[in-house]
Design a protein around this motif. Structure first.
Motif, mmCIF file in Angstrom:
data_model
loop_
_atom_site.group_PDB
_atom_site.id
_atom_site.type_symbol
_atom_site.label_atom_id
_atom_site.label_comp_id
_atom_site.label_asym_id
_atom_site.label_seq_id
_atom_site.Cartn_x
_atom_site.Cartn_y
_atom_site.Cartn_z
ATOM 1 N N TYR A 132 -30.219 26.293 19.368
ATOM 2 C CA TYR A 132 -31.481 26.863 19.825
ATOM 3 C C TYR A 132 -31.562 26.896 21.349
ATOM 4 N N ILE A 133 -30.986 25.886 22.019
ATOM 5 C CA ILE A 133 -30.955 25.899 23.486
ATOM 6 C C ILE A 133 -30.167 27.111 23.969
ATOM 7 N N SER A 134 -29.039 27.395 23.302
ATOM 8 C CA SER A 134 -28.211 28.552 23.671
ATOM 9 C C SER A 134 -28.986 29.857 23.508
ATOM 10 N N LYS A 135 -29.775 29.961 22.426
ATOM 11 C CA LYS A 135 -30.567 31.171 22.190
ATOM 12 C C LYS A 135 -31.640 31.340 23.268
ATOM 13 N N LEU A 136 -32.279 30.230 23.665
ATOM 14 C CA LEU A 136 -33.306 30.299 24.698
ATOM 15 C C LEU A 136 -32.707 30.717 26.042
ATOM 16 N N ARG A 137 -31.496 30.210 26.342
ATOM 17 C CA ARG A 137 -30.847 30.590 27.604
ATOM 18 C C ARG A 137 -30.653 32.104 27.677
ATOM 19 N N LYS A 138 -30.216 32.703 26.566
ATOM 20 C CA LYS A 138 -29.972 34.140 26.542
ATOM 21 C C LYS A 138 -31.271 34.925 26.768
ATOM 22 N N LYS A 139 -32.375 34.419 26.230
ATOM 23 C CA LYS A 139 -33.636 35.124 26.351
ATOM 24 C C LYS A 139 -34.273 34.946 27.730
ATOM 25 N N LEU A 140 -33.860 33.886 28.446
ATOM 26 C CA LEU A 140 -34.422 33.632 29.773
ATOM 27 C C LEU A 140 -33.501 34.069 30.912
ATOM 28 N N LYS A 141 -32.306 34.571 30.569
ATOM 29 C CA LYS A 141 -31.284 34.815 31.588
ATOM 30 C C LYS A 141 -31.667 35.891 32.607
ATOM 31 N N GLU A 142 -32.623 36.788 32.267
ATOM 32 C CA GLU A 142 -32.992 37.851 33.191
ATOM 33 C C GLU A 142 -33.722 37.336 34.434
ATOM 34 N N ASP A 143 -34.225 36.127 34.373
ATOM 35 C CA ASP A 143 -34.915 35.531 35.526
ATOM 36 C C ASP A 143 -34.023 34.434 36.097
ATOM 37 N N GLU A 144 -33.423 34.685 37.252
ATOM 38 C CA GLU A 144 -32.492 33.741 37.849
ATOM 39 C C GLU A 144 -33.176 32.494 38.424
ATOM 40 N N SER A 145 -34.505 32.523 38.496
ATOM 41 C CA SER A 145 -35.221 31.354 39.018
ATOM 42 C C SER A 145 -35.444 30.294 37.938
ATOM 43 N N ILE A 146 -35.055 30.627 36.703
ATOM 44 C CA ILE A 146 -35.233 29.695 35.583
ATOM 45 C C ILE A 146 -33.867 29.353 35.004
ATOM 46 N N LYS A 147 -33.634 28.078 34.766
ATOM 47 C CA LYS A 147 -32.346 27.668 34.223
ATOM 48 C C LYS A 147 -32.540 26.472 33.291
ATOM 49 N N LEU A 148 -31.955 26.554 32.078
ATOM 50 C CA LEU A 148 -31.935 25.422 31.155
ATOM 51 C C LEU A 148 -30.615 24.689 31.368
ATOM 52 N N THR A 149 -30.682 23.521 31.977
ATOM 53 C CA THR A 149 -29.473 22.796 32.359
ATOM 54 C C THR A 149 -29.174 21.664 31.391
ATOM 55 N N ASN A 150 -27.900 21.545 31.023
ATOM 56 C CA ASN A 150 -27.451 20.447 30.157
ATOM 57 C C ASN A 150 -27.111 19.238 31.022
ATOM 58 N N ILE A 151 -27.803 18.128 30.804
ATOM 59 C CA ILE A 151 -27.507 16.871 31.499
ATOM 60 C C ILE A 151 -26.601 16.076 30.569
ATOM 61 N N HIS A 152 -25.312 16.045 30.853
ATOM 62 C CA HIS A 152 -24.308 15.524 29.929
ATOM 63 C C HIS A 152 -24.625 14.106 29.445
ATOM 64 N N GLY A 153 -24.625 13.965 28.144
ATOM 65 C CA GLY A 153 -24.842 12.658 27.538
ATOM 66 C C GLY A 153 -26.281 12.189 27.544
ATOM 67 N N VAL A 154 -27.191 12.997 28.107
ATOM 68 C CA VAL A 154 -28.604 12.572 28.185
ATOM 69 C C VAL A 154 -29.521 13.570 27.485
ATOM 70 N N GLY A 155 -29.546 14.815 27.957
ATOM 71 C CA GLY A 155 -30.446 15.807 27.361
ATOM 72 C C GLY A 155 -30.420 17.101 28.140
ATOM 73 N N TYR A 156 -31.603 17.699 28.349
ATOM 74 C CA TYR A 156 -31.691 18.985 29.028
ATOM 75 C C TYR A 156 -32.843 18.963 30.034
ATOM 76 N N LYS A 157 -32.799 19.929 30.973
ATOM 77 C CA LYS A 157 -33.856 20.048 31.963
ATOM 78 C C LYS A 157 -34.127 21.513 32.225
ATOM 79 N N LEU A 158 -35.421 21.896 32.251
ATOM 80 C CA LEU A 158 -35.819 23.250 32.604
ATOM 81 C C LEU A 158 -36.018 23.280 34.121
ATOM 82 N N GLU A 159 -35.095 23.938 34.820
ATOM 83 C CA GLU A 159 -35.172 24.023 36.271
ATOM 84 C C GLU A 159 -35.893 25.298 36.673
#
Length: 272
Positions: free
Chosen positions: A243-270
């Motif tokens: 689901y994170i991968s699907k959200l990234r694809k839908k948000l990719k048109e806006d370069e000011s938004i990024k879903l980042t994978n924090i390895h071994g911990v979780g995710y962050k919406l930048e």
């Protein structure tokens, strides 16, 4: 003062729980070594990875029989009166891939225990146990949680009102939140960018709503899985990553938004 006393009491309880789990998992490690005809190798100190998640490792390689692992952990936890609802994972040391996992729900008959009888060959393994339903029946603890949530929400609201920086997502009167170039409508499961409407699945919407509430903050995998899946009685494996991968694809048109994978911990919406 009341809040301080409650926190102190809860901290003591949590420490007792942590120490009990560590003792029990060291016993699990000892029994696994004995099952390998090894009575001399040491079990490494048990690590508290995060809330209610613990890991035990070994000095040398071992082989693991899944049915023996299930029995040993269940027996050890029963002796120390630990909760019988947990997820167990066996990871390979060199790549951290899951070699075997199962979910326990109070009794073996109610748990999800696949592939019994398939031996895990002799390798370096990490055994991780995540307790999924720690009872919180103490009324003082419930009161503490309610007060803490209220204080945090109040402080967050004051911060938004006073600061309103560009990277903070503001909730508008029309029941949507601005997210970079997008407008996010959680009740309608959709994103809108200019004249383009992007539909979201229910799970995608629930996950995005959690990130919108905490922009530029790390959200642990366990928190996302618990709030979106486990609270509904469902245990998942790799569904979150999908689901994170699907959200990234839908948000990719806006370069000011990024879903980042924090390895071994979780995710962050930048949000830039």
């Amino acid at each position: 003062m009341l809040l301080f006393c409650i926190i102190s009491c809860n901290t003591t309880t949590d420490n007792n729980f942590t120490e009990t789990v560590k003792i029990s998992l060291r016993e699990v490690g000892h029994q696994l070594l004995l099952a390998n005809q090894d009575s001399t190798t040491l079990v490494k100190p048990v690590i508290n990875i995060s809330d209610n998640k613990f890991q035990v490792s070994f000095e040398n390689t071992i082989s693991i029989q899944p049915d023996s692992l299930v029995t040993i952990i269940k027996s050890s936890f029963e002796k120390t009166n630990l909760p019988q609802q947990y997820i167990t994972e066996v990871n390979r040391c060199y790549d951290n891939e899951v070699a075997y996992s199962y979910a326990m729900k109070e009794e073996v008959e109610q748990g999800i225990i696949p592939c019994i009888g398939r031996e895990l060959k002799n390798e370096c393994y990490l055994v991780t146990v995540h307790f999924t339903n720690i009872a919180k029946s103490n009324s003082n603890k419930i009161m503490y949680i309610c007060v803490l949530v209220f204080v945090v929400l109040t402080m967050f609201a004051i911060f938004l009102y006073k600061q309103k920086p560009k990277d903070v997502i503001e909730t508008q009167e029309l029941n949507y939140s601005t997210l970079g170039l997008f407008k996010f409508y959680p009740e309608q499961n959709k994103l809108i960018k200019e004249a383009t409407e992007i539909n979201l699945s229910k799970k995608e919407c629930e996950i995005l709503a959690l990130f919108v509430a905490k922009p530029n903050q790390i959200i642990k995998r366990e928190e996302l899985i618990k709030k979106v899946w486990e609270d509904n009685g469902v245990v998942v494996g790799r569904s979150l990553d999908t689901y994170i991968s699907k959200l990234r694809k839908k948000l990719k048109e806006d370069e000011s938004i990024k879903l980042t994978n924090i390895h071994g911990v979780g995710y962050k919406l930048e949000v830039v």
